[in-house]
Design a protein around this motif. Structure first.
Motif, PDB file in Angstrom:
ATOM      1  N   VAL A 125       0.794  -1.190  -0.057  1.00 28.20           N
ATOM      2  CA  VAL A 125      -0.035  -0.237  -0.015  1.00 28.20           C
ATOM      3  C   VAL A 125       0.750   1.358   0.071  1.00 28.20           C
ATOM      4  CG1 VAL A 125      -1.569   1.194   1.511  1.00 28.20           C
ATOM      5  CG2 VAL A 125      -2.070  -1.233   1.017  1.00 28.20           C
ATOM      6  N   TYR A 126       2.000   1.330   0.712  1.00 29.08           N
ATOM      7  CA  TYR A 126       2.783   2.437   0.761  1.00 29.08           C
ATOM      8  C   TYR A 126       3.549   2.658  -0.393  1.00 29.08           C
ATOM      9  CZ  TYR A 126       6.574   5.204   2.798  1.00 29.08           C
ATOM     10  OH  TYR A 126       7.466   6.366   2.784  1.00 29.08           O
ATOM     11  N   ALA A 127       3.884   1.741  -1.197  1.00 29.48           N
ATOM     12  CA  ALA A 127       4.566   1.867  -2.424  1.00 29.48           C
ATOM     13  C   ALA A 127       3.506   2.323  -3.431  1.00 29.48           C
ATOM     14  CB  ALA A 127       4.988   0.544  -3.109  1.00 29.48           C
ATOM     15  N   ILE A 128       2.231   1.685  -3.625  1.00 26.17           N
ATOM     16  CA  ILE A 128       1.300   2.259  -4.438  1.00 26.17           C
ATOM     17  C   ILE A 128       0.898   3.849  -4.116  1.00 26.17           C
ATOM     18  CG2 ILE A 128      -0.938   2.250  -5.206  1.00 26.17           C
ATOM     19  CD1 ILE A 128      -1.013  -0.731  -4.581  1.00 26.17           C
ATOM     20  N   LEU A 129       0.834   4.238  -3.058  1.00 24.01           N
ATOM     21  CA  LEU A 129       0.393   5.453  -2.582  1.00 24.01           C
ATOM     22  C   LEU A 129       1.636   6.407  -3.156  1.00 24.01           C
ATOM     23  CD1 LEU A 129      -1.473   5.104   0.505  1.00 24.01           C
ATOM     24  CD2 LEU A 129      -2.527   5.389  -1.731  1.00 24.01           C
ATOM     25  N   THR A 130       2.723   6.176  -2.818  1.00 25.64           N
ATOM     26  CA  THR A 130       3.964   6.789  -3.293  1.00 25.64           C
ATOM     27  C   THR A 130       3.770   7.158  -4.591  1.00 25.64           C
ATOM     28  OG1 THR A 130       5.499   5.817  -1.313  1.00 25.64           O
ATOM     29  CG2 THR A 130       6.408   6.885  -3.109  1.00 25.64           C
ATOM     30  N   LEU A 131       3.636   5.945  -5.443  1.00 24.33           N
ATOM     31  CA  LEU A 131       3.583   6.187  -6.900  1.00 24.33           C
ATOM     32  C   LEU A 131       2.449   7.262  -7.323  1.00 24.33           C
ATOM     33  CD1 LEU A 131       4.289   5.577  -9.927  1.00 24.33           C
ATOM     34  CD2 LEU A 131       2.702   3.376  -9.640  1.00 24.33           C
ATOM     35  N   CYS A 132       1.606   7.056  -6.673  1.00 23.58           N
ATOM     36  CA  CYS A 132       0.352   8.308  -6.895  1.00 23.58           C
ATOM     37  C   CYS A 132       0.923   9.643  -6.790  1.00 23.58           C
ATOM     38  CB  CYS A 132      -1.148   7.843  -6.088  1.00 23.58           C
ATOM     39  SG  CYS A 132      -1.730   6.201  -6.639  1.00 23.58           S
ATOM     40  N   VAL A 133       1.487   9.829  -5.513  1.00 19.36           N
ATOM     41  CA  VAL A 133       1.922  11.134  -5.205  1.00 19.36           C
ATOM     42  C   VAL A 133       3.057  11.432  -6.152  1.00 19.36           C
ATOM     43  CG1 VAL A 133       3.500  12.403  -3.518  1.00 19.36           C
ATOM     44  CG2 VAL A 133       1.384  10.799  -2.758  1.00 19.36           C
ATOM     45  N   THR A 134       4.055  10.779  -6.655  1.00 14.45           N
ATOM     46  CA  THR A 134       4.851  11.054  -7.693  1.00 14.45           C
ATOM     47  C   THR A 134       4.285  11.542  -9.095  1.00 14.45           C
ATOM     48  OG1 THR A 134       6.513   9.395  -6.837  1.00 14.45           O
ATOM     49  CG2 THR A 134       6.984  10.276  -9.068  1.00 14.45           C
ATOM     50  N   ILE A 135       3.211  10.822  -9.284  1.00 14.38           N
ATOM     51  CA  ILE A 135       2.612  11.181 -10.631  1.00 14.38           C
ATOM     52  C   ILE A 135       1.857  12.389 -10.472  1.00 14.38           C
ATOM     53  CG2 ILE A 135       0.577  10.578 -12.358  1.00 14.38           C
ATOM     54  CD1 ILE A 135       1.254   7.780 -11.648  1.00 14.38           C
ATOM     55  N   VAL A 136       1.320  12.856  -9.527  1.00 13.07           N
ATOM     56  CA  VAL A 136       0.516  14.096  -9.212  1.00 13.07           C
ATOM     57  C   VAL A 136       1.509  15.299  -9.499  1.00 13.07           C
ATOM     58  CG1 VAL A 136      -0.726  15.637  -7.509  1.00 13.07           C
ATOM     59  CG2 VAL A 136      -1.355  13.222  -7.884  1.00 13.07           C
ATOM     60  N   ILE A 137       2.548  15.222  -8.784  1.00 16.20           N
ATOM     61  CA  ILE A 137       3.725  16.226  -8.682  1.00 16.20           C
ATOM     62  C   ILE A 137       4.233  16.366 -10.016  1.00 16.20           C
ATOM     63  CG2 ILE A 137       5.913  16.695  -7.597  1.00 16.20           C
ATOM     64  CD1 ILE A 137       3.572  17.155  -5.602  1.00 16.20           C
ATOM     65  N   THR A 138       4.535  15.408 -10.842  1.00 16.87           N
ATOM     66  CA  THR A 138       5.059  15.439 -12.155  1.00 16.87           C
ATOM     67  C   THR A 138       4.227  16.260 -13.023  1.00 16.87           C
ATOM     68  OG1 THR A 138       6.216  13.492 -11.664  1.00 16.87           O
ATOM     69  CG2 THR A 138       5.829  14.113 -14.039  1.00 16.87           C
ATOM     70  N   ILE A 139       2.935  15.898 -12.840  1.00 17.21           N
ATOM     71  CA  ILE A 139       1.927  16.648 -13.615  1.00 17.21           C
ATOM     72  C   ILE A 139       1.889  18.003 -13.364  1.00 17.21           C
ATOM     73  CG2 ILE A 139      -0.488  17.026 -14.306  1.00 17.21           C
ATOM     74  CD1 ILE A 139      -0.887  14.136 -14.094  1.00 17.21           C
ATOM     75  N   ALA A 140       1.969  18.319 -12.249  1.00 12.92           N
ATOM     76  CA  ALA A 140       2.064  19.869 -11.637  1.00 12.92           C
ATOM     77  C   ALA A 140       3.195  20.568 -12.300  1.00 12.92           C
ATOM     78  CB  ALA A 140       1.900  19.852 -10.279  1.00 12.92           C
ATOM     79  N   TYR A 141       4.426  19.923 -12.252  1.00 12.68           N
ATOM     80  CA  TYR A 141       5.354  20.428 -12.765  1.00 12.68           C
ATOM     81  C   TYR A 141       5.318  20.838 -14.325  1.00 12.68           C
ATOM     82  CZ  TYR A 141       9.136  20.137  -8.969  1.00 12.68           C
ATOM     83  OH  TYR A 141       9.752  20.435  -7.788  1.00 12.68           O
ATOM     84  N   LYS A 142       4.867  19.855 -15.086  1.00 15.11           N
ATOM     85  CA  LYS A 142       4.785  20.125 -16.454  1.00 15.11           C
ATOM     86  C   LYS A 142       3.807  21.309 -16.814  1.00 15.11           C
ATOM     87  CE  LYS A 142       3.650  17.664 -20.743  1.00 15.11           C
ATOM     88  NZ  LYS A 142       3.118  18.647 -21.420  1.00 15.11           N
TER      89      LYS A 142
END
Length: 526
Positions: free
Chosen positions: A192-209
């Motif tokens: 669960v920790y690994a899945i949620l960490t991946l979701c956070v990474t995707i959200v932050i990347t979209i914001a940067y772009k």
């Protein structure tokens, strides 16, 4: 010229302040989340998480040179005022990152899986969970990798306010992950920790772009390949590859060596050590991140005298800023770890953290030197020599452990390697910018050495008259005393007379400003 230097100094100061605000928030959240994650996952699962992260980062060393090249070439062209070339650099970096991501995926799914399942010491009952977490970590890292060109663009344009806000959002979302872990019981917590960490990474990347596409015209990518630019960046990256491999070995490979000799429990120790060391290092990293673009731009504009002065100040203040945090932490490390982690502190953590911080102190002193070497673009001989020095870390660590030296020996070796790097980087910078050792000693080494010796004397006296205690009040009192003592010593012996005068003048102006507005506020109430 004086106005330009003044503007650059103000920009560095502003960006440093923004990054410190970011760091303060993120550090507090990370310290809290680390304790909760350790409690929820347990020492073995937490050790597996640290080991998997170490493995992913280890094999991803091939992307480090490209990140360095992207930041260097973007800052150089911005310094030249060439927006068209800046856009070309950004576009080609995206293409190169996509290629490197594919290479990384192949390496991790072959060599990485082989190491994970055949060479590393993982409990049999945890193999399936570890493999799932490994796959999720690969996805998370590749998403982060494709964000790097946007990250480099923001740093090159010195838009540190957005950088700070996004970092705060990142840790805020990770704080939410901790809450989710505490209420989810139907799935393995580590997965669960690994899945949620991946979701956070995707959200932050979209914001940067989205931010870069809106703010910078030069970040609107063109996917056509520009062979000369690709070749230039690839050449720079290629010579940096050896250095990146050596850094990976120095920073990550030791975790695997320790695992082979002592199992996953020692990886939990290294995980905590890396968190403490990186948290302390963030204080100086923020400052270095603020002045790094200025080093490249000054070199691009041929302002070599100003560049030397910036290197002197950046080296000295990098060390002093690091020492300001390292000094009280080192003298209270066991108490801090107990108050932070309770009875869950893994063995050797205190001494590991102390030596990690010491090695970062040495690294902070030489950081402006290697940034200058990178700015020149003449890195072939430098990378060959520095890589040889750094690669010796894992070899010496393996030999020491094989000869039955204690685990702490690997951290002592790390400190020795850092000292060798200072000397090597100074020699290369001296050759390229005609440094004088007399000036470097006077402006950097002597003040740093003086402040360090006086701090050690003060820390020894405090240990003699104020005993160590796991009591929060006593620990806090010791930290306040040590930090206050350091501030006085640094102000008297760590800064020049002109810098001391500027600090006093700035504090007086700030006091007058606050007093004026306070009086106006009181009169308004009356």
């Amino acid at each position: 010229m004086a106005t330009s230097i003044s503007n650059n100094n103000r920009r560095i100061a502003k960006n440093t302040l923004l990054l410190y605000i970011r760091m303060g928030v993120t550090m507090l959240v990370q310290l809290y989340t680390s304790r909760v994650v350790l409690e929820v996952l347990g020492i073995d699962d937490y050790g597996i998480w640290c080991l998997v992260a170490s493995l992913v980062v280890s094999i991803s060393f091939i992307t480090g040179p490209l990140s360095t090249a992207t930041q260097r070439f973007l800052s150089y062209e911005i310094g030249k005022g060439n927006e068209k070339k800046t856009n070309t650099i950004f576009s080609q970096s995206l293409i190169l990152y996509a290629i490197f991501s594919a290479i990384l995926l192949i390496l991790l799914e072959t060599i990485g899986l082989w190491l994970l399942n055949t060479k590393l010491n993982i409990p049999e009952s945890k193999i399936t969970t570890t493999n799932i977490v490994f796959q999720l970590s690969i996805l998370s890292f590749i998403v982060t990798l494709m964000r790097m060109p946007y990250d480099s663009m923001i740093i090159a344009y010195e838009k540190m306010d957005f950088y700070a806000y996004m970092s705060i959002l990142d840790v805020g979302l990770k704080l939410a992950i901790v809450y989710m872990l505490s209420i989810v019981n139907s799935f393995p917590h580590l997965v669960v920790y690994a899945i949620l960490t991946l979701c956070v990474t995707i959200v932050i990347t979209i914001a940067y772009k989205l931010f870069c596409n809106h703010k910078f015209i030069s970040s609107r990518a063109r996917l056509a390949i520009d062979r000369p630019v690709i070749k230039e960046m690839a050449s720079f990256s290629g010579w940096s590859l050896m250095g990146a491999f050596a850094v990976m070995t120095s920073n990550q490979g030791v975790s695997m060596v320790l695992n082979v000799f002592f199992g996953v429990a020692i990886n939990a120790t290294m995980g905590i050590t890396n968190q403490v060391g990186n948290a302390v290092n963030q204080f100086v990293s923020n400052f270095q991140l603020a002045f790094n673009p200025q080093i490249v731009k000054m070199y691009a504009q041929g302002e070599y005298t100003e560049l030397k002065n910036l290197i002197y100040k950046a080296s000295r203040f990098s060390f002093l800023l690091m020492l300001a945090i390292a000094f009280p932490i080192i003298y209270n490390i066991d108490e801090i770890l107990y108050l932070w982690l309770g009875d869950n502190v893994p063995e050797y953590t205190g001494i590991f953290c102390t030596l990690m911080i010491v090695s970062f102190l040495f690294d902070s002193l030489s950081a402006p030197l290697y940034m200058t070497i990178q700015a020149t673009g003449k890195i072939r001989k430098y990378q060959v020599l520095i890589s040889s020095i750094l690669l010796s870390n894992i070899i010496l660590s393996y030999v020491a452990l094989n000869l039955n030296f204690p685990p702490v020996s690997v951290m002592i070796i790390r400190c020795f390697i850092s000292i060798c790097c200072i000397f090597t980087r100074y020699c290369f910078t001296k050759k390229q910018l005609n440094f004088q050792f007399k000036n470097y000693s006077k402006n950097v080494l002597l003040p740093c050495f003086t402040v360090t010796v006086l701090c050690l004397c003060g820390g020894h006296l405090l240990d003699k008259y104020l005993i160590e205690s796991n009591n929060l009040f006593i620990c806090g009192l010791r930290i306040v005393i040590l930090f206050t003592y350091y501030t006085v010593i640094m102000f008297l012996g760590g800064v020049s007379a002109s810098e001391r005068h500027s600090i006093i003048k700035m504090l007086k102006n700030k006091f007058k400003y606050v007093k004026k507005h306070f009086v106006s506020w009181r009169m308004g109430i009356s």
